[in-house]
Design a protein around this motif. Structure first.
Motif, short mmCIF file in Angstrom:
data_model
loop_
_atom_site.label_atom_id
_atom_site.label_comp_id
_atom_site.label_asym_id
_atom_site.label_seq_id
_atom_site.Cartn_x
_atom_site.Cartn_y
_atom_site.Cartn_z
N LEU A 1 -40.79 20.01 56.76
CA LEU A 1 -41.23 20.53 55.46
C LEU A 1 -42.17 19.58 54.73
N ARG A 2 -42.02 18.29 54.94
CA ARG A 2 -42.86 17.32 54.22
C ARG A 2 -44.14 16.99 54.98
N GLY A 3 -44.12 17.18 56.29
CA GLY A 3 -45.30 16.89 57.10
C GLY A 3 -45.57 15.42 57.28
N GLU A 4 -44.61 14.56 56.93
CA GLU A 4 -44.76 13.12 57.10
C GLU A 4 -43.90 12.64 58.25
N LYS A 5 -44.27 11.47 58.78
CA LYS A 5 -43.46 10.87 59.84
C LYS A 5 -42.11 10.47 59.27
N VAL A 6 -41.05 10.68 60.04
CA VAL A 6 -39.71 10.32 59.59
C VAL A 6 -39.62 8.81 59.39
N ASN A 7 -40.29 8.04 60.25
CA ASN A 7 -40.28 6.58 60.09
C ASN A 7 -40.81 6.16 58.72
N THR A 8 -41.87 6.83 58.28
CA THR A 8 -42.45 6.51 56.98
C THR A 8 -41.51 6.85 55.84
N LEU A 9 -40.86 8.01 55.94
CA LEU A 9 -39.91 8.42 54.91
C LEU A 9 -38.73 7.45 54.83
N LEU A 10 -38.22 7.05 55.98
CA LEU A 10 -37.07 6.14 56.01
C LEU A 10 -37.45 4.76 55.50
#
Length: 310
Positions: free
Chosen positions: A84-93
Motif C-alpha cells: 500500500l505504501r509502495g516503499e521498501k520494507v527495509n526503508t520503513l523499518l
C-alpha cells in the motif's frame, strides 16, 4: 567463546526459517488482502482491479512458490516492498527502529534503576512491613494494564498538571519520552523487583555469606561483594530477556501515545493486510530477541569467571 558465539549465530538460521514459515502461512490464509484495502481508498472496486493488483504484487502465485521467493530475497537482506505504501520494507523499518529502541531502552533503565534497588532493599528487610509494602507495589505494577496506566498518566500529567505532552514523538525529545517510557517500564520494574528479592533472599541463606559475616566483615561489604555479585547473573538474565520482550510489547504504548515505532507500524500493517511489512516487523522483533539473548549469555563470563563456554 568464539566457537560458542559462531554456533549460536548459526542456530539463528533454522529459528528464523521456522518462524518465518509459520508467520508466512498464517498471514496468507487470513481473510482479506491488500488489494481490497487499497480499494477502500477511493479506487474502483472491481474484479479486474483486484486481479491486476494480485498479479502486480505476486499474490496470484501458489503459496509455496511465494514463500521460496520470500526466503530467497530475505537471504539477501531484501524484505520486499509495501503493497500500500509502495516503499521498501527495509526503508520503513529503518525509520521506525530507532524510536522503538529509544522507548525500550528508556523503559528498561526505569525498570532497572527502580526495580533492582527496591527488590534488594525488600530482601534485606525480609518479613517486615517495608518488605510487604514493596512487594505490594511490585504486584500492583505487574497487574496494572498498560493502556489504563497510560491514560491515567496522560490525564494527570498532560491534562491536569500539563507537564508532559499528551502524545506524539516530538522529534524524540525527552518530554515526549517520559510518559510512554514510564507506562511501558512499570510492569517490568515490578518483575525485576520480585526477581531481585527472590535471588537476594536465596543468596543471604548460603554458607559463604554466613562465613563472611562470621569473619567480621561489614554488612555493606558483604552485600556488595558477595550478595549482589552472585545475584547479578539472574538479574542480568531477567533484564536481558525483558529487553527483548519490550521490543515486541511496545505495540499498546506506541499506539496509545502515537509513537512512530515498530509496534505501531505492525498494528497498521496487520489491519491493512500489508503482509510484507507485517513479516518484516515480526522478523526484526525476533532477530532483536535472539541477539539480546546471545549478548546476555556472553556477559555471564565477565560477571562470573567460573562460567566456561564450550
Amino acid at each position: 567463546m568464539a566457537a560458542y558465539t559462531l554456533r549460536r549465530l548459526l542456530q539463528f538460521i533454522p529459528t528464523i526459517l521456522i518462524i518465518s514459515l509459520i508467520m508466512f502461512v498464517l498471514l496468507n490464509v487470513l481473510p482479506g488482502n491488500a488489494a481490497l484495502m487499497a480499494g477502500d481508498k477511493g479506487r474502483v472496486m472491481d474484479q479486474q482491479y483486484i486481479e491486476k493488483m494480485h498479479k502486480q504484487w505476486g499474490l496470484d502465485k501458489p503459496l509455496h512458490i511465494r514463500y521460496l521467493h520470500y526466503v530467497r530475497d530475505m537471504a539477501t537482506g531484501d524484505l520486499g516492498v509495501s503493497f500500500l505504501r509502495g516503499e521498501k520494507v527495509n526503508t520503513l523499518l529503518a525509520a521506525r527502529l530507532w524510536p522503538t529502541f529509544k522507548l525500550a531502552i528508556a523503559s528498561l533503565i526505569i525498570a532497572v534503576c527502580v526495580g533492582v534497588p527496591l527488590g534488594f532493599y525488600s530482601a534485606l528487610k525480609q518479613n517486615t512491613w517495608m518488605d510487604t509494602s514493596a512487594m505490594m507495589v511490585a504486584v500492583s505494577g505487574v497487574s496494572v494494564p498498560q493502556f489504563w496506566l497510560g491514560l491515567v498518566l496522560m490525564y494527570f500529567f498532560s491534562v491536569k498538571i500539563r507537564i508532559f505532552p499528551t502524545f506524539g514523538y516530538g522529534g524524540g525529545s525527552f518530554l515526549h519520552l517520559v510518559l510512554p517510557a514510564f507506562t511501558l517500564g512499570v510492569g517490568y520494574m515490578a518483575l525485576l523487583a520480585r526477581t531481585t528479592r527472590a535471588a537476594v533472599v536465596e543468596v543471604l541463606n548460603t554458607d559463604y555469606v554466613r562465613t563472611a559475616r562470621a569473619k567480621g566483615l561489614s554488612e555493606l561489604w558483604v552485600n556488595r561483594k558477595h550478595v549482589f555479585r552472585n545475584t547479578l547473573v539472574l538479574i542480568l538474565t531477567t533484564a536481558g530477556l525483558q529487553f527483548g520482550s519490550l521490543i515486541g510489547q511496545t505495540v499498546v504504548v506506541e499506539k496509545l501515545f502515537s509513537w512512530p515505532g515498530i509496534g505501531s507500524l505492525l498494528v497498521d500493517s496487520i489491519f491493512q493486510r500489508d503482509t510484507a511489512v507485517t513479516q518484516g516487523c515480526i522478523l526484526v522483533v525476533i532477530l532483536v530477541f535472539l541477539v539480546v539473548n546471545l549478548c546476555v549469555d556472553l556477559l555471564y563470563a565477565f560477571i562470573d569467571p567460573r562460567i566456561e563456554y564450550e
